[in-house]
Design an enzyme around this catalytic site. Structure first.
Site, short mmCIF file in Angstrom:
data_model
loop_
_atom_site.label_atom_id
_atom_site.label_comp_id
_atom_site.label_asym_id
_atom_site.label_seq_id
_atom_site.Cartn_x
_atom_site.Cartn_y
_atom_site.Cartn_z
N ARG A 102 68.53 -58.64 20.23
CA ARG A 102 68.86 -57.48 19.39
C ARG A 102 69.27 -57.90 17.97
NH1 ARG A 102 71.13 -53.96 24.50
NH2 ARG A 102 69.07 -53.17 24.98
N GLU A 112 63.34 -53.32 22.10
CA GLU A 112 64.62 -53.95 22.50
C GLU A 112 65.76 -52.92 22.58
OE1 GLU A 112 62.72 -56.76 23.41
OE2 GLU A 112 64.75 -57.55 23.31
N THR A 170 66.10 -48.42 22.15
CA THR A 170 65.98 -47.46 21.04
C THR A 170 67.35 -47.18 20.40
OG1 THR A 170 66.39 -45.59 22.50
CG2 THR A 170 64.08 -46.24 22.22
C1 LIG Z 1 54.96 -51.75 19.19
C2 LIG Z 1 55.78 -51.87 20.43
C3 LIG Z 1 56.06 -53.12 20.94
C4 LIG Z 1 56.80 -53.24 22.11
N1 LIG Z 1 57.02 -54.49 22.63
C5 LIG Z 1 57.58 -54.61 23.86
C6 LIG Z 1 57.65 -55.87 24.52
O1 LIG Z 1 57.27 -56.90 23.98
N2 LIG Z 1 58.13 -55.91 25.78
C7 LIG Z 1 58.56 -54.77 26.43
O2 LIG Z 1 58.98 -54.87 27.58
N3 LIG Z 1 58.53 -53.56 25.83
C8 LIG Z 1 58.05 -53.45 24.56
N4 LIG Z 1 57.97 -52.23 23.96
C9 LIG Z 1 58.45 -51.04 24.65
C10 LIG Z 1 59.76 -50.52 24.09
O3 LIG Z 1 60.81 -51.41 24.37
C11 LIG Z 1 59.98 -49.13 24.68
O4 LIG Z 1 59.03 -48.29 24.07
C12 LIG Z 1 61.36 -48.62 24.45
O5 LIG Z 1 62.28 -49.33 25.24
C13 LIG Z 1 61.48 -47.11 24.80
O6 LIG Z 1 60.97 -46.85 26.04
P1 LIG Z 1 59.92 -45.66 26.27
O7 LIG Z 1 58.85 -45.84 25.26
O8 LIG Z 1 59.53 -45.65 27.69
O9 LIG Z 1 60.72 -44.36 25.90
P2 LIG Z 1 61.71 -43.53 26.83
O10 LIG Z 1 62.65 -44.43 27.55
O11 LIG Z 1 60.88 -42.62 27.67
O12 LIG Z 1 62.50 -42.71 25.75
C14 LIG Z 1 61.93 -41.62 25.03
C15 LIG Z 1 62.98 -41.09 24.09
O13 LIG Z 1 64.14 -40.64 24.83
C16 LIG Z 1 65.31 -41.32 24.39
N5 LIG Z 1 66.17 -41.59 25.54
C17 LIG Z 1 65.86 -42.23 26.67
N6 LIG Z 1 66.93 -42.29 27.50
C18 LIG Z 1 67.96 -41.69 26.86
C19 LIG Z 1 69.33 -41.45 27.17
N7 LIG Z 1 69.86 -41.85 28.32
N8 LIG Z 1 70.08 -40.79 26.26
C20 LIG Z 1 69.57 -40.36 25.08
N9 LIG Z 1 68.27 -40.56 24.73
C21 LIG Z 1 67.48 -41.22 25.61
C22 LIG Z 1 64.81 -42.61 23.78
O14 LIG Z 1 65.73 -43.11 22.84
C23 LIG Z 1 63.51 -42.16 23.13
O15 LIG Z 1 63.78 -41.58 21.88
C24 LIG Z 1 57.28 -52.08 22.76
C25 LIG Z 1 57.02 -50.82 22.22
C26 LIG Z 1 56.27 -50.70 21.08
C27 LIG Z 1 55.97 -49.32 20.56
#
Ligand SMILES: Cc1cc2nc3c(=O)[nH]c(=O)nc-3n(C[C@H](O)[C@H](O)[C@H](O)COP(=O)(O)OP(=O)(O)OC[C@H]3O[C@@H](n4cnc5c(N)ncnc54)[C@H](O)[C@@H]3O)c2cc1C
Length: 396
Positions: A250, A373, A375
């Site tokens: 982070r 890492e 959101t």
């Molecule tokens: C370009 C890119 C590179 C990436 N690289 C990697 C990588 O190398 N390895 C890897 O493992 N992942 C990787 N990721 C994935 C990234 O870590 C996830 O997209 C991120 O953790 C969010 O997960 P999600 O997309 O499933 O969204 P979700 O978890 O479905 O969340 C959707 C929205 O809801 C919000 N939310 C979720 N839960 C809560 C809560 N409890 N309270 C309030 N708000 C909430 C989130 O903040 C977000 O705004 C990458 C993503 C991208 C776009």
């Protein structure tokens, strides 16, 4: 007492990283933004240079730092400072740098000494996210079942940064879903392992130089010794093992955000100066040109994200628990980088929106710093839990 001055012994490293960013990254920034999924071959030379920096205890990239029980060091600080410089050059290209993957940070965080030696020199990506699980990483469904001296992995991993180009991927999988988070372990999976299939590469808004892969694990057999750390399931420690990785990564993501933001601020200052706007540090902001006042406000925000990032790294270097500070840095830097780079586009007027300048690109690149890492919302949740003394079950 915490000291947030850049130590004199790190100034050479910072200078070298800045030179490398100027020579290799910035000039290729637009090229690989447009040529998405093309490997930036210019990085091979730079990667050797970085290996040299890492060997001397410094570096830039997500390579990560091992937390041993030894004395205080400046390893994390040098890594975040180097990363800031490189992302001033180009964040997507830094993320494409051989041997500097997020999986390398995971290995540095949780591997045994023997594993550390075994994976030395390998480029490792990191696969946590799944089609049904992103933020709630404790709910992953990929399974690992012991079979003789192997584990058999099944599941799907999406959004794996550098997944196509890396030598191996650190895959999170559960040994037993009924035992909750404590059963989640990380496994190093070589890219050519049968059953580890690349499904596709994503097309993205920003950091387009970096490849982002989707994988399927179909009865993928991995040697048992590729499980990082201990195979023992310790319910009292919960998620502790794998979560240590985030304490390392982070602050690095925050550092990436700092680098992009500084690039955008420098460019905006140049454009404002050309347009005849004077930014005066000796007069109150509200007596100056509106653009100058906005710029001063953005610089104050920049200073906060920079200092929070140094704080998180300094604490890790000084063997202090830094999970809270790592989330402070990531939350502040991700949000401010997104807001500032977009405001820089606005201040530059129509030219800011065109490909004549890199401002529009930096505003696209910055957004990911507030997503991967963990959101923005997840960082805030972690901070709230820590400040209020609540568990993840009590505050969701
Ligand atoms: C370009 C890119 C590179 C990436 N690289 C990697 C990588 O190398 N390895 C890897 O493992 N992942 C990787 N990721 C994935 C990234 O870590 C996830 O997209 C991120 O953790 C969010 O997960 P999600 O997309 O499933 O969204 P979700 O978890 O479905 O969340 C959707 C929205 O809801 C919000 N939310 C979720 N839960 C809560 C809560 N409890 N309270 C309030 N708000 C909430 C989130 O903040 C977000 O705004 C990458 C993503 C991208 C776009």
């Amino acid at each position: 007492m915490i000291n947030l001055e850049v130590p004199r012994k790190l100034t050479t490293l910072v200078d070298q990283a800045r030179q490398a960013a100027m020579a290799f990254l910035r000039p290729n920034s637009r090229k690989y933004d447009q040529a998405e999924h093309t490997y930036p071959k210019e990085l091979d030379t730079l990667a050797s240079l970085l290996d040299g920096l890492s060997a001397s205890g410094g570096g830039a990239g997500a390579g990560g730092v091992r937390r041993s029980s030894g004395k205080a060091s400046t390893a994390n600080l040098s890594l975040v400072l180097g990363t800031m410089e490189m992302c001033w050059g180009d964040a997507g290209l830094l993320l494409s740098m051989p041997r500097q993957g997020l999986g390398n940070a995971a290995i540095a965080s949780v591997a045994s000494e023997e594993q550390l030696a075994r994976y030395k020199g390998k480029w490792a990506a990191m696969a946590i996210t799944e089609p049904d699980t992103g933020s709630d990483s404790g709910a992953i469904r990929t399974t690992a079942v012991r079979d003789g001296d192997h584990y058999v992995l099944n599941g799907e991993k999406i959004f794996v940064t550098s997944g196509e180009r890396a030598d191996c991927v650190v895959v999170w999988a559960t040994l037993d879903r009924s035992l909750g988070k404590a059963a989640i372990k990380s496994f190093v999976v070589d890219r050519d392992t049968p059953g580890f299939e690349l499904v596709r590469l994503e097309h993205k808004l920003g950091i387009r130089a970096s490849d982002t892969a989707h994988f399927r694990l179909d009865n993928c057999r991995v040697p048992a010794e590729n499980l990082l750390g201990s195979p023992e399931i310790k319910p009292d420690q919960g998620f502790a093992g794998v979560m240590q990785t985030f304490d390392n990564t982070r602050p690095l993501v925050a550092a990436m955000a700092v680098g992009i933001t500084r690039a955008a601020l420098e460019e905006t200052r140049r454009l404002l100066t050309e347009a005849g706007v004077t930014i005066d540090y000796d007069r109150p902001a509200n007596t100056q040109h509106a653009a100058a006042a906005t710029f001063l406000e953005m610089e104050a925000d920049y200073e906060a994200m920079y200092l929070l990032t140094l704080q998180a790294a300094w604490m890790a270097d000084n063997r202090k628990p830094n999970s809270l500070q790592a989330s402070y840095a990531k939350a502040k830097a991700g949000r401010s980088a997104t807001a500032i780079t977009l405001r820089c586009v606005e201040l530059a007027g129509s030219i800011g929106y065109t490909e004549h300048e890199l401002l529009e690109k930096w505003s696209r690149d910055a957004k990911i710093m507030d997503i991967f890492e963990g959101t923005q919302q997840i960082q805030q949740l972690i901070i709230a839990r820590r400040l209020l003394g609540k568990t993840s079950a009590q505050l969701k």
